[in-house]
Motif scaffolding. Sequence first.
Motif, short mmCIF file in Angstrom:
data_model
loop_
_atom_site.label_atom_id
_atom_site.label_comp_id
_atom_site.label_asym_id
_atom_site.label_seq_id
_atom_site.Cartn_x
_atom_site.Cartn_y
_atom_site.Cartn_z
N SER A 119 0.83 -1.19 0.00
CA SER A 119 0.00 0.00 0.00
C SER A 119 0.88 1.26 0.00
CB SER A 119 -0.93 0.01 1.22
OG SER A 119 -0.17 -0.02 2.41
N HIS A 132 0.56 5.97 -0.79
CA HIS A 132 -0.27 7.13 -1.14
C HIS A 132 -0.54 7.12 -2.64
CE1 HIS A 132 -1.88 11.16 -1.30
NE2 HIS A 132 -1.83 11.23 0.05
N SER A 133 -1.83 7.30 -2.98
CA SER A 133 -2.22 7.16 -4.38
C SER A 133 -1.66 8.27 -5.27
CB SER A 133 -3.75 7.15 -4.50
OG SER A 133 -4.28 8.39 -4.06
N SER A 181 0.32 -2.24 -6.57
CA SER A 181 -1.12 -2.43 -6.46
C SER A 181 -1.51 -3.90 -6.63
CB SER A 181 -1.85 -1.60 -7.51
OG SER A 181 -3.23 -1.93 -7.52
N GLY A 213 -8.52 -3.88 -1.12
CA GLY A 213 -8.40 -2.44 -0.91
C GLY A 213 -9.29 -1.92 0.20
N ASP A 214 -9.13 -0.62 0.50
CA ASP A 214 -9.93 -0.05 1.58
C ASP A 214 -10.29 1.42 1.35
OD1 ASP A 214 -7.45 1.24 2.16
OD2 ASP A 214 -6.92 -0.36 3.55
N ASN A 215 -9.62 2.12 0.43
CA ASN A 215 -9.91 3.54 0.27
C ASN A 215 -9.42 4.01 -1.10
OD1 ASN A 215 -11.26 5.29 2.17
ND2 ASN A 215 -9.51 6.71 1.98
N PRO A 216 -10.14 4.97 -1.72
CA PRO A 216 -9.72 5.41 -3.07
C PRO A 216 -8.34 6.03 -3.11
CG PRO A 216 -11.97 6.12 -2.59
CD PRO A 216 -11.40 5.59 -1.31
N ASN A 217 -7.90 6.63 -1.99
CA ASN A 217 -6.62 7.35 -2.03
C ASN A 217 -5.45 6.52 -1.51
OD1 ASN A 217 -7.24 7.33 0.66
ND2 ASN A 217 -6.98 9.56 0.97
N ARG A 218 -5.63 5.21 -1.42
CA ARG A 218 -4.53 4.32 -1.04
C ARG A 218 -4.30 3.29 -2.15
NH1 ARG A 218 -2.74 2.13 3.92
NH2 ARG A 218 -3.99 0.26 3.62
N CYS A 274 -3.86 -0.17 -3.49
CA CYS A 274 -4.43 -1.40 -2.91
C CYS A 274 -3.32 -2.38 -2.53
CB CYS A 274 -5.38 -2.05 -3.91
SG CYS A 274 -6.04 -3.63 -3.36
#
Length: 379
Positions: free
Chosen positions: A189, A191-192, A200, A243-248, A250
């Motif tokens: 994981s 920062h996106s 990913s 995954g868990d959040n759009p800005n991380r 996966c």
Amino acid sequence: MSLPSLKDQFAALIATPSVSCTQPHWDQSNRAVIDLLASWLGALGFACEIQDVAPGKANLLATLGSGPGGLVLAGHSDTVPFDAELWQSDPLRLTEQGDRWLGLGVCDMKGFFPLVIEAVRGLQGQPLKQPLLVLATCDEESSMAGARALADAGRPLGRAAVIGEPTGLQPIRLHKGIMMERIDILGQSGHSSDPSLGHSALEAMHDVMGELRALRAQWQREFSNPQFGVPTPTLNLGCIHGGDNPNRICGQCSLEFDLRPLPGMDPQQLRAAINAKLQPLAERHRVRIDYAPLFDNVPPFEQSADSELVHLAEKLTGHAAQAVAFGTEAPYLQQLGCETLVLGPGDIACAHQPNEFLELARIEPTVQLLRQLIQHYCL
């Protein structure tokens, strides 16, 4: 003891819950069902052997007569879970509705055992030249542990075996195998905003699914059997989590899929082909990919069209032997040297469904068919 009536046997079996399920909160013992069957078959003179398979789980092997050869009438003593609120009646109570009996397991397939007992009652007093065996297994609806235990023990059973799964009294000599598999991808994981900070798992899984779909297309070009309603092997991408959040980026992703091979396809070769596609993807995406079955596969099943049992069943039913997509314990009985066929009174369309039923019109033809099979192999 005096045997209960046919209807009372149905009612007693259905009122004795024996759900088998991979989910622990649903899973139940089948021992009470096995004890009921042993008491009834024992009253008919069968020697009853109970085989413990796991805590609370057992097979029953009941034998009348002795010697090599003979006939095995087989079925499973467990049922699937049920949605009581979707039933029109109590699923654990035998209910008569018009020309049907309703209840959990009445079709798939506790109801087969009272019909076997009824067939045997009509032949009492006739000495057996070859043994008749009645087999009731555990956990067919989940792990098939009962049938696997029998196959692992390697003890010969009989010359022929008929499994009373719901086939609408049509003989079934082929079915597909069942493979349920899982792929886990562990990435990194991050920062996106900066893709270089991670690896990913979701993007790697996207490529994994592409390879699985390509393999599916390849296998469907290479393998086909027109006897099946769906003539090619199937591969179903059943569920995915990751995954868990759009800005991380996966970091983890899992896929579960179902593969139904045709007879003649080797599950180990299929897994090897999948594995060969995964390692290059792991290296390309810099992730770890783990691949394993969710449980041991059920092999594809095929009984020769020229076998004695198939010819006899076709003659007695007036139907040519067919193929089905659902799996059964047939491969395990075949491993023990039995010519094997799937043939029973229920309808697969209502199995595993609310308001599972057995048509009353199927009862007498099934009893007569079972008596003819017993006469052929045992008398």
